[in-house]
Motif scaffolding. Structure first.
Motif, PDB file in Angstrom:
ATOM      1  N   LEU A 107       0.476  -1.470   0.177  1.00 52.30           N
ATOM      2  CA  LEU A 107       0.028   0.144   0.309  1.00 52.30           C
ATOM      3  C   LEU A 107       1.422   1.251  -0.199  1.00 52.30           C
ATOM      4  CD1 LEU A 107      -2.774  -1.222   2.609  1.00 52.30           C
ATOM      5  CD2 LEU A 107      -3.165  -0.637   0.020  1.00 52.30           C
ATOM      6  N   ALA A 108       2.326   0.835   0.327  1.00 56.69           N
ATOM      7  CA  ALA A 108       2.890   2.287   0.352  1.00 56.69           C
ATOM      8  C   ALA A 108       3.447   2.659  -0.813  1.00 56.69           C
ATOM      9  CB  ALA A 108       3.882   2.266   1.143  1.00 56.69           C
ATOM     10  N   ARG A 109       3.019   1.606  -1.741  1.00 48.56           N
ATOM     11  CA  ARG A 109       3.430   2.538  -3.061  1.00 48.56           C
ATOM     12  C   ARG A 109       1.736   2.874  -4.119  1.00 48.56           C
ATOM     13  NH1 ARG A 109       6.324  -2.560  -2.265  1.00 48.56           N
ATOM     14  NH2 ARG A 109       4.636  -3.511  -4.158  1.00 48.56           N
ATOM     15  N   GLU A 110       0.968   3.127  -3.291  1.00 46.73           N
ATOM     16  CA  GLU A 110      -0.330   3.153  -4.292  1.00 46.73           C
ATOM     17  C   GLU A 110      -0.265   5.189  -3.601  1.00 46.73           C
ATOM     18  OE1 GLU A 110      -1.898   2.155  -5.954  1.00 46.73           O
ATOM     19  OE2 GLU A 110      -0.659  -0.408  -5.599  1.00 46.73           O
ATOM     20  N   PRO A 111      -0.153   5.850  -4.791  1.00 47.01           N
ATOM     21  CA  PRO A 111      -0.996   7.224  -4.437  1.00 47.01           C
ATOM     22  C   PRO A 111      -2.627   7.874  -3.866  1.00 47.01           C
ATOM     23  CG  PRO A 111      -0.855   6.795  -6.645  1.00 47.01           C
ATOM     24  CD  PRO A 111      -0.215   5.264  -5.655  1.00 47.01           C
ATOM     25  N   GLU A 112      -3.330   6.558  -3.879  1.00 46.86           N
ATOM     26  CA  GLU A 112      -4.610   6.664  -3.512  1.00 46.86           C
ATOM     27  C   GLU A 112      -5.263   5.335  -3.532  1.00 46.86           C
ATOM     28  OE1 GLU A 112      -8.395   9.154  -3.973  1.00 46.86           O
ATOM     29  OE2 GLU A 112      -7.410   9.335  -5.718  1.00 46.86           O
ATOM     30  N   VAL A 113      -6.268   5.535  -2.809  1.00 44.11           N
ATOM     31  CA  VAL A 113      -6.541   3.669  -3.210  1.00 44.11           C
ATOM     32  C   VAL A 113      -8.697   4.196  -1.814  1.00 44.11           C
ATOM     33  CG1 VAL A 113      -4.835   2.217  -2.921  1.00 44.11           C
ATOM     34  CG2 VAL A 113      -6.358   2.970  -0.530  1.00 44.11           C
ATOM     35  N   GLY A 126     -19.191   3.949   4.812  1.00 41.68           N
ATOM     36  CA  GLY A 126     -18.352   3.373   5.261  1.00 41.68           C
ATOM     37  C   GLY A 126     -16.996   3.319   3.819  1.00 41.68           C
ATOM     38  N   VAL A 127     -16.953   4.125   2.233  1.00 39.21           N
ATOM     39  CA  VAL A 127     -15.906   4.233   1.790  1.00 39.21           C
ATOM     40  C   VAL A 127     -15.321   4.834   1.997  1.00 39.21           C
ATOM     41  CG1 VAL A 127     -16.127   4.386  -0.230  1.00 39.21           C
ATOM     42  CG2 VAL A 127     -18.140   3.323   0.186  1.00 39.21           C
ATOM     43  N   TYR A 128     -13.467   4.047   2.063  1.00 37.31           N
ATOM     44  CA  TYR A 128     -12.858   5.698   2.179  1.00 37.31           C
ATOM     45  C   TYR A 128     -11.826   6.071   1.086  1.00 37.31           C
ATOM     46  CZ  TYR A 128     -14.226   5.563   7.094  1.00 37.31           C
ATOM     47  OH  TYR A 128     -14.712   5.130   8.226  1.00 37.31           O
ATOM     48  N   PHE A 129     -11.488   6.839   0.193  1.00 32.14           N
ATOM     49  CA  PHE A 129     -10.572   7.285  -0.279  1.00 32.14           C
ATOM     50  C   PHE A 129      -9.266   8.089   0.573  1.00 32.14           C
ATOM     51  CE2 PHE A 129     -13.781   7.541  -2.185  1.00 32.14           C
ATOM     52  CZ  PHE A 129     -14.255   7.116  -3.429  1.00 32.14           C
ATOM     53  N   MET A 130      -7.788   7.936   0.048  1.00 30.60           N
ATOM     54  CA  MET A 130      -6.936   8.318   1.007  1.00 30.60           C
ATOM     55  C   MET A 130      -5.451   7.981   0.692  1.00 30.60           C
ATOM     56  SD  MET A 130      -7.253   5.135   3.866  1.00 30.60           S
ATOM     57  CE  MET A 130      -8.597   5.761   4.271  1.00 30.60           C
ATOM     58  N   LYS A 131      -4.302   7.777   0.910  1.00 29.68           N
ATOM     59  CA  LYS A 131      -2.762   7.628   0.598  1.00 29.68           C
ATOM     60  C   LYS A 131      -2.913   5.994   0.927  1.00 29.68           C
ATOM     61  CE  LYS A 131      -1.183  11.733   0.730  1.00 29.68           C
ATOM     62  NZ  LYS A 131       0.045  12.825   1.125  1.00 29.68           N
ATOM     63  N   GLY A 132      -2.148   4.843   0.518  1.00 31.76           N
ATOM     64  CA  GLY A 132      -1.879   3.609   0.620  1.00 31.76           C
ATOM     65  C   GLY A 132      -1.378   3.761   1.819  1.00 31.76           C
ATOM     66  N   ALA A 133      -0.851   4.550   2.182  1.00 30.12           N
ATOM     67  CA  ALA A 133      -0.087   4.069   2.943  1.00 30.12           C
ATOM     68  C   ALA A 133      -0.994   4.902   4.369  1.00 30.12           C
ATOM     69  CB  ALA A 133       1.498   5.844   3.101  1.00 30.12           C
ATOM     70  N   ASP A 134      -1.897   5.175   4.618  1.00 29.14           N
ATOM     71  CA  ASP A 134      -2.879   6.096   5.621  1.00 29.14           C
ATOM     72  C   ASP A 134      -3.715   4.778   5.951  1.00 29.14           C
ATOM     73  OD1 ASP A 134      -0.964   8.732   5.995  1.00 29.14           O
ATOM     74  OD2 ASP A 134      -2.680   9.562   4.471  1.00 29.14           O
ATOM     75  N   PHE A 135      -3.815   3.645   4.951  1.00 27.26           N
ATOM     76  CA  PHE A 135      -4.832   2.396   6.050  1.00 27.26           C
ATOM     77  C   PHE A 135      -4.522   2.677   6.963  1.00 27.26           C
ATOM     78  CE2 PHE A 135      -5.526  -2.048   6.215  1.00 27.26           C
ATOM     79  CZ  PHE A 135      -6.840  -1.765   5.725  1.00 27.26           C
ATOM     80  N   GLY A 136      -3.870   2.157   8.218  1.00 25.25           N
ATOM     81  CA  GLY A 136      -3.811   1.526   9.010  1.00 25.25           C
ATOM     82  C   GLY A 136      -4.677   2.965  10.121  1.00 25.25           C
ATOM     83  N   GLU A 137      -4.750   4.169   9.372  1.00 32.02           N
ATOM     84  CA  GLU A 137      -5.267   4.909  10.645  1.00 32.02           C
ATOM     85  C   GLU A 137      -7.733   4.326  10.111  1.00 32.02           C
ATOM     86  OE1 GLU A 137      -5.282   8.462   8.823  1.00 32.02           O
ATOM     87  OE2 GLU A 137      -3.047   8.380   9.000  1.00 32.02           O
ATOM     88  N   VAL A 138      -8.068   3.696   9.363  1.00 36.64           N
ATOM     89  CA  VAL A 138      -8.994   4.108   9.156  1.00 36.64           C
ATOM     90  C   VAL A 138      -9.757   2.234   9.351  1.00 36.64           C
ATOM     91  CG1 VAL A 138      -9.717   5.741   7.114  1.00 36.64           C
ATOM     92  CG2 VAL A 138      -9.265   3.045   6.507  1.00 36.64           C
ATOM     93  N   GLU A 139      -8.577   1.533   9.188  1.00 33.93           N
ATOM     94  CA  GLU A 139      -8.554  -0.190   9.603  1.00 33.93           C
ATOM     95  C   GLU A 139      -8.994  -0.587  11.105  1.00 33.93           C
ATOM     96  OE1 GLU A 139      -5.685  -4.594   9.659  1.00 33.93           O
ATOM     97  OE2 GLU A 139      -4.925  -2.539  10.156  1.00 33.93           O
ATOM     98  N   SER A 140      -9.318  -0.397  12.069  1.00 38.70           N
ATOM     99  CA  SER A 140      -9.881  -0.122  13.441  1.00 38.70           C
ATOM    100  C   SER A 140     -12.107  -0.056  12.961  1.00 38.70           C
ATOM    101  CB  SER A 140      -9.625   0.000  14.120  1.00 38.70           C
ATOM    102  OG  SER A 140     -10.032   1.450  14.244  1.00 38.70           O
TER     103      SER A 140
END
Length: 214
Positions: A107-113, A126-140
């Protein structure tokens, strides 16, 4: 508003199918188009009787999981899967199992997911748009399966309607022995900078005529 005579007609019409039927939806339809028809279908009647008659909800469970769409519908162009969580395990877009650390590296290589619930999701919630590296912020926020995809790029004609969201066409069809019949086609559009086009999230719907006009 409905007259007493119209309410009586509605109750008589639906009596063979349901003892008590609400007239609230008839009121809504008349308010919308100014016409009374006794056979307007109440939404609760459709959901509890008609929809369940034509659709086996048990089978729907197996095609509800978005993690498997690119496997089930191989001939359809779709959003590109980056990764998915299925049954607590992580997989790449081509279904190779990976560790949680490998997921972070991917995910760190993805500019947006786009991150969304893979099952039991509706209304654009429950749909999130973000940088791949920020996924941990919404995983919970997710308890079950998750689909992580690259954002789509839509045609410029749809961008002119609303560029912030992916604007989609929703078709309602009936499959029978006589083939497929299209009963409704609608263009769904996001508004006000929204990233989704769902009406429950503030989006608009516009009917499409048989000759393709809005």
């Amino acid at each position: 508003m409905l007259t007493k005579e119209q309410k009586a007609q509605i109750r008589k019409y639906f009596a063979p199918y349901k003892k008590r039927v609400t007239t609230a939806f008839h009121n809504f339809y008349i308010h919308t188009n100014g016409e009374f028809h006794v056979n307007y279908l109440p939404e609760d009647f459709h959901y509890n009787y008609v929809d369940q008659y034509f659709n086996d909800w048990r089978e729907c469970y197996y095609i509800d999981n978005k993690c498997f769409y690119h496997r089930m519908f191989t001939g359809v162009r779709q959003a590109e899967n980056v990764a998915s969580r299925i049954g607590g395990l992580w997989f790449t877009g081509d279904f190779q199992q990976i560790s949680r650390q490998e997921l972070d590296e991917l995910l760190a290589r993805e500019p947006e997911v786009v991150v969304k619930k893979a099952t039991c999701s509706e209304g654009g919630k429950g749909v999130y748009f973000m940088k791949g590296a920020d996924f941990g912020e919404v995983e919970s926020q997710f308890e079950d399966d998750i689909a992580i995809q690259r954002p789509l790029k839509q045609h410029e004609a749809l961008n002119t309607i609303n560029a912030s969201s992916i604007n989609t066409v929703r078709l309602i069809s009936l499959l029978s022995d006589q083939g497929v019949k299209i009963y409704s086609s609608v263009l769904r559009m996001g508004t006000g900078g929204a990233r989704v086009d769902n009406s429950h999230s503030g989006g608009l719907h516009c009917g499409i005529t048989l000759d393709g006009k809005l």
